[in-house]
Design a protein around this motif. Structure first.
Motif, PDB file in Angstrom:
ATOM      1  N   TYR A 265      14.723   0.804 -14.047  1.00 14.66           N
ATOM      2  CA  TYR A 265      13.892  -0.372 -14.273  1.00 14.66           C
ATOM      3  C   TYR A 265      12.498   0.107 -14.665  1.00 14.66           C
ATOM      4  O   TYR A 265      11.916   0.937 -13.988  1.00 14.66           O
TER       5      TYR A 265
ATOM      6  N   TYR B 289      -3.602   5.356 -14.106  1.00 15.48           N
ATOM      7  CA  TYR B 289      -2.243   5.829 -14.404  1.00 15.48           C
ATOM      8  C   TYR B 289      -1.323   4.656 -14.743  1.00 15.48           C
ATOM      9  O   TYR B 289      -0.443   4.781 -15.590  1.00 15.48           O
ATOM     10  N   GLN B 290      -1.566   3.534 -14.093  1.00 16.00           N
ATOM     11  CA  GLN B 290      -0.744   2.361 -14.401  1.00 16.00           C
ATOM     12  C   GLN B 290      -0.867   1.955 -15.866  1.00 16.00           C
ATOM     13  O   GLN B 290       0.102   1.532 -16.488  1.00 16.00           O
ATOM     14  N   HIS B 291      -2.069   2.112 -16.414  1.00 21.81           N
ATOM     15  CA  HIS B 291      -2.303   1.603 -17.764  1.00 21.81           C
ATOM     16  C   HIS B 291      -2.322   2.678 -18.839  1.00 21.81           C
ATOM     17  O   HIS B 291      -2.127   2.376 -20.015  1.00 21.81           O
TER      18      HIS B 291
ATOM     19  N   ARG C 213       3.370  -2.994 -15.268  1.00 24.70           N
ATOM     20  CA  ARG C 213       1.935  -2.994 -15.550  1.00 24.70           C
ATOM     21  C   ARG C 213       1.383  -4.361 -15.244  1.00 24.70           C
ATOM     22  O   ARG C 213       2.002  -5.344 -15.593  1.00 24.70           O
TER      23      ARG C 213
ATOM     24  N   VAL D  92       0.850  -1.192   0.000  1.00 29.88           N
ATOM     25  CA  VAL D  92       0.000   0.000   0.000  1.00 29.88           C
ATOM     26  C   VAL D  92       0.885   1.242   0.000  1.00 29.88           C
ATOM     27  O   VAL D  92       1.845   1.319   0.760  1.00 29.88           O
ATOM     28  N   PRO D  93       0.578   2.223  -0.864  1.00 29.97           N
ATOM     29  CA  PRO D  93       1.400   3.437  -0.870  1.00 29.97           C
ATOM     30  C   PRO D  93       1.279   4.206   0.452  1.00 29.97           C
ATOM     31  O   PRO D  93       0.164   4.527   0.866  1.00 29.97           O
TER      32      PRO D  93
ATOM     33  N   TYR E 160      -9.781  -2.386  -5.511  1.00 31.66           N
ATOM     34  CA  TYR E 160      -9.974  -2.473  -6.956  1.00 31.66           C
ATOM     35  C   TYR E 160     -11.100  -3.458  -7.286  1.00 31.66           C
ATOM     36  O   TYR E 160     -11.880  -3.227  -8.220  1.00 31.66           O
TER      37      TYR E 160
ATOM     38  N   SER F 231       0.515   6.032  -7.349  1.00 29.24           N
ATOM     39  CA  SER F 231       0.782   4.619  -7.113  1.00 29.24           C
ATOM     40  C   SER F 231      -0.493   3.835  -6.861  1.00 29.24           C
ATOM     41  O   SER F 231      -0.531   2.631  -7.060  1.00 29.24           O
ATOM     42  N   ALA F 232      -1.527   4.534  -6.394  1.00 33.63           N
ATOM     43  CA  ALA F 232      -2.781   3.860  -6.081  1.00 33.63           C
ATOM     44  C   ALA F 232      -3.703   3.810  -7.292  1.00 33.63           C
ATOM     45  O   ALA F 232      -4.737   3.158  -7.255  1.00 33.63           O
ATOM     46  N   CYS F 233      -3.333   4.507  -8.375  1.00 30.24           N
ATOM     47  CA  CYS F 233      -4.265   4.704  -9.483  1.00 30.24           C
ATOM     48  C   CYS F 233      -4.043   3.687 -10.606  1.00 30.24           C
ATOM     49  O   CYS F 233      -3.037   3.742 -11.310  1.00 30.24           O
ATOM     50  N   PRO F 234      -4.991   2.757 -10.812  1.00 33.08           N
ATOM     51  CA  PRO F 234      -4.823   1.790 -11.898  1.00 33.08           C
ATOM     52  C   PRO F 234      -4.923   2.438 -13.272  1.00 33.08           C
ATOM     53  O   PRO F 234      -4.373   1.902 -14.239  1.00 33.08           O
TER      54      PRO F 234
ATOM     55  N   GLU G  90      -0.440   5.875 -19.824  1.00 32.95           N
ATOM     56  CA  GLU G  90       0.703   6.694 -19.443  1.00 32.95           C
ATOM     57  C   GLU G  90       0.445   8.187 -19.657  1.00 32.95           C
ATOM     58  O   GLU G  90       1.059   9.028 -19.023  1.00 32.95           O
TER      59      GLU G  90
ATOM     60  N   ASN H  62       3.935   1.954 -10.219  1.00 32.93           N
ATOM     61  CA  ASN H  62       3.576   2.740 -11.417  1.00 32.93           C
ATOM     62  C   ASN H  62       4.643   3.750 -11.841  1.00 32.93           C
ATOM     63  O   ASN H  62       4.365   4.614 -12.674  1.00 32.93           O
ATOM     64  N   PHE H  63       5.855   3.659 -11.275  1.00 35.83           N
ATOM     65  CA  PHE H  63       6.944   4.531 -11.710  1.00 35.83           C
ATOM     66  C   PHE H  63       8.170   3.685 -12.048  1.00 35.83           C
ATOM     67  O   PHE H  63       8.363   2.619 -11.466  1.00 35.83           O
ATOM     68  N   PRO H  64       8.998   4.160 -12.985  1.00 32.16           N
ATOM     69  CA  PRO H  64      10.269   3.471 -13.214  1.00 32.16           C
ATOM     70  C   PRO H  64      11.148   3.585 -11.967  1.00 32.16           C
ATOM     71  O   PRO H  64      11.005   4.542 -11.199  1.00 32.16           O
ATOM     72  N   ILE H  65      12.027   2.610 -11.788  1.00 27.61           N
ATOM     73  CA  ILE H  65      12.848   2.587 -10.576  1.00 27.61           C
ATOM     74  C   ILE H  65      14.270   3.021 -10.900  1.00 27.61           C
ATOM     75  O   ILE H  65      14.944   2.424 -11.743  1.00 27.61           O
TER      76      ILE H  65
END
Ligand code: FES
Lengths: 253, 127
Positions: free
Chosen positions: B5, A168-170, B9, A77-78, B20, A163-166, A172, A101-104
């Motif tokens: 990295y 935004y995950q899908h 998704r 959980v964020p 969700y 981070s909680a937003c699906p 971009e 949801n972010f690059p590392i």
């Protein structure tokens, strides 16, 4: 379990480690940290960095939920690591991973370029109208006018909502919760006259209309900004504006 | 040059967290209610056809399968109602001066309005 500050009690941590150029993918590594009931996850990480492994990388600054730099996934959980008490995660282990949801960039450090660029795009500053107050005077604002946007101005750009937003995950291109809440903050500021400059972007498909109102952004927000509410309100406003423009073609808007 | 990295998704995102799953169920409730409208229209058309057609329809509705279907429909209808009313203070918050009208009050007012509308409709049907 919660008594005493003796160092004999420990709590386990699973921390995501990633060193670019060396690691193919992030991996969880186990650590044991002395358990102190007054410690937060960030304290445990600082302990590890000081005493165990100086290469462990993470962002932080204020230690008091103000700077917004210590966001991470705690048990999926964020959370702000400086606000996540070890005592709420007993008996452990506590899993700490970089914000989803972010690059590392490395370990718990994420790349936030995408957010920064989107933030700039909605012009999050006061755009004065034709008649700004004279240089030696200030803007006047009533308490009610302030109350209209104050909540949205509490955002600390910690990115937990992204981070909680699906969505935004899908998607971009999606501007995302915090940026849209901040746009709403300036839209509702009586001193600002920049609405027309923002709406082309914020009221578009990459803006509010990409949002499906999952609502988790508001659930994880440490500052109770309620970005989900801000976006739904903007949808209502955008819709009303559309009807106004259709039904009242000679209107000024 | 070492690169970050890439962001991850997930195709299974909607089952990864209860929040969700709840969202997906909420969205699904709209589809389920639309399906119920079809059932309702079938009922209306059987009433219109009258006599035997209506009697047959009632028999079908009494089957265990149809009862089970209706139990599910009621659950989704409840979910739809609750989540929709919860959304009202989010999308249309009201303020009196500096004070926010409490969300619970706005949600409560919606339930009262719904109860009132139900009473009126039922009264009209019974009369
Ligand atoms: S360290 Fe500043 S918000 Fe946590």
């Amino acid at each position: 379990m919660t008594s005493g500050a003796t160092t004999t009690q420990t709590i386990g941590f699973e921390i995501a480690r990633y060193l670019p150029g060396e690691d193919r993918a992030p991996t969880l590594r186990h650590y044991d940290v002395p358990y102190r009931p007054e410690w937060v996850v960030l304290d445990a990480l600082n302990y590890l960095k000081d005493e165990v492994d100086g290469t462990l990388s993470f962002r932080w600054s204020c230690r008091m939920g103000v700077c917004g730099s210590c966001g991470a996934m705690v048990n999926g959980v964020p959370r702000l690591m400086c606000a996540a008490f070890l005592r709420d995660y007993l008996p452990g282990p506590i899993r700490v991973e970089p914000l989803a949801n972010f690059p590392i960039e490395r370990d718990l450090v994420i790349v936030l370029d995408d957010f920064m660029q989107k933030l700039r795009a909605v012009k999050p500053w006061i755009i004065p109208g034709d008649r700004p107050p004279p240089a030696d005077a200030e803007y006047r604002q009533t308490p009610a006018q302030l109350a209209d946007f104050k909540q949205y101005s509490m955002c600390i750009n910690c990115l937990l909502c992204y981070s909680a937003c699906p969505v935004y995950q899908h998607e971009e291109e999606f501007l995302g919760p915090a940026v849209l809440a901040l746009a709403q903050r300036y839209d509702h500021d009586s001193r600002d006259r920049g609405n027309s400059q923002r709406h082309e972007l914020t009221w578009s498909d990459e803006g509010i209309w990409d949002c499906t109102f999952v609502g988790e952004c508001s659930a994880v927000c440490p500052k109770h900004v309620d970005p989900a509410g801000a976006i739904q309100q903007a949808k209502v406003e955008s819709t009303m504006d559309w009807y106004r423009s259709v039904l009242w073609p000679f209107g000024r808007r | 040059m070492a690169s970050p990295y890439p962001r991850r998704r997930s195709r299974r995102w909607f089952i990864e967290r209860w929040a969700y799953q709840r969202f997906v169920l909420r969205e699904l409730s709209g589809v389920v209610l639309a399906a119920y409208m079809v059932l309702l229209l079938l009922l209306v058309s059987s009433v219109h056809a009258g006599g035997q057609a209506f009697a047959d329809h009632v028999t079908t509705l009494r089957s265990p399968l149809m009862i089970a279907v209706h139990v599910i429909l009621v659950l989704f209808a409840l979910l739809h109602t609750v989540t929709w009313f919860q959304a009202v203070p989010k999308g249309l918050p009201l303020r009196r001066g500096e004070e926010k009208v409490p969300p619970a009050l706005m949600i409560g007012a919606n339930y009262v309005a719904m109860a009132g509308a139900t009473v009126i409709i039922v009264a009209a049907l019974v009369a």
